[in-house]
Design an enzyme around this catalytic site. Sequence first.
Site, PDB file in Angstrom:
ATOM      1  N   GLU A  35       0.724  -1.224  -0.098  1.00 21.09           N
ATOM      2  CA  GLU A  35       0.103   0.014   0.077  1.00 21.09           C
ATOM      3  C   GLU A  35       0.832   1.247   0.090  1.00 21.09           C
ATOM      4  O   GLU A  35       0.455   2.130  -0.792  1.00 21.09           O
ATOM      5  CB  GLU A  35      -1.151   0.244   1.085  1.00 21.09           C
ATOM      6  CG  GLU A  35      -2.143  -1.022   1.332  1.00 21.09           C
ATOM      7  CD  GLU A  35      -3.177  -0.882   0.004  1.00 21.09           C
ATOM      8  OE1 GLU A  35      -3.360   0.197  -0.303  1.00 21.09           O
ATOM      9  OE2 GLU A  35      -3.420  -2.086  -0.586  1.00 21.09           O
TER      10      GLU A  35
ATOM     11  N   GLU B 228      -8.326  -3.367   3.294  1.00 20.44           N
ATOM     12  CA  GLU B 228      -8.003  -2.618   2.459  1.00 20.44           C
ATOM     13  C   GLU B 228      -8.992  -2.451   1.238  1.00 20.44           C
ATOM     14  O   GLU B 228      -9.041  -1.576   0.529  1.00 20.44           O
ATOM     15  CB  GLU B 228      -6.669  -3.207   1.670  1.00 20.44           C
ATOM     16  CG  GLU B 228      -5.442  -2.949   2.618  1.00 20.44           C
ATOM     17  CD  GLU B 228      -5.198  -1.346   3.089  1.00 20.44           C
ATOM     18  OE1 GLU B 228      -5.520  -0.454   2.276  1.00 20.44           O
ATOM     19  OE2 GLU B 228      -4.322  -1.377   3.948  1.00 20.44           O
TER      20      GLU B 228
ATOM     21  N   PRO C 173      -9.114  -3.859  -1.919  1.00 28.16           N
ATOM     22  CA  PRO C 173      -8.708  -3.238  -3.379  1.00 28.16           C
ATOM     23  C   PRO C 173      -9.793  -3.804  -4.485  1.00 28.16           C
ATOM     24  O   PRO C 173     -10.589  -4.594  -4.027  1.00 28.16           O
ATOM     25  CB  PRO C 173      -7.531  -3.570  -3.438  1.00 28.16           C
ATOM     26  CG  PRO C 173      -7.571  -4.779  -2.604  1.00 28.16           C
ATOM     27  CD  PRO C 173      -8.595  -4.813  -1.397  1.00 28.16           C
TER      28      PRO C 173
END
Length: 195
Positions: free
Chosen positions: A44, A143, A145
């Site tokens: 990240e 996260e 994504p």
Amino acid sequence: HNEYRLWLSEAQSLDNAQLVANRALKKGWDKKSISALCGNMRVESSVNPNMYEYGQSWGADRGFGLVQWTPRHKYWDWAVGNGYEESELRDGEAQMDRIDWEADNNVQWQSTPNYPESFSDFRNNTNNQSLDYLTEAFTWDYEQPLASAGYESMPERKAFAKKCYDNLDFSGGSDGGSDGGSDGGSDGGSDGGSD
């Protein structure tokens, strides 16, 4: 290592990951969970707490910090509201405070069918999961994504998590590095994924 928008070398990322580990151990984090967190931070932000999403202006309010909070104000406003100075907002200690606050208050983490644990369960590794599993859980539940980006980056996330697990000092006593570039309190980071 917290130079603005600088992608850190692997060695610098490990230095910062040691600082993340030192801080997390004091808060009761499990060794595998710390390593999984750092594996994600490497992809990240390169574990740079002062990383801001490449190609974006500050005013665009894009990804910032160790885990690339997106929009940036999600973290920034919380930190300012809790009395942190701007220099502290760009430091890993304040960011780890936010991550622990998120775990304590069930914020940001969204359990999925394949990874049903809570953020607190992840932090403590309540179910004694493997390092690979925990790395995946943080990617998909925290996260979040795009699927293609998550699958493409997963080998790198897992490889750095394993490197952390095998190489960091989990006794809680290390200062995180000796190359003179350490910022005295920064911890890990993220690559610009959404948070």
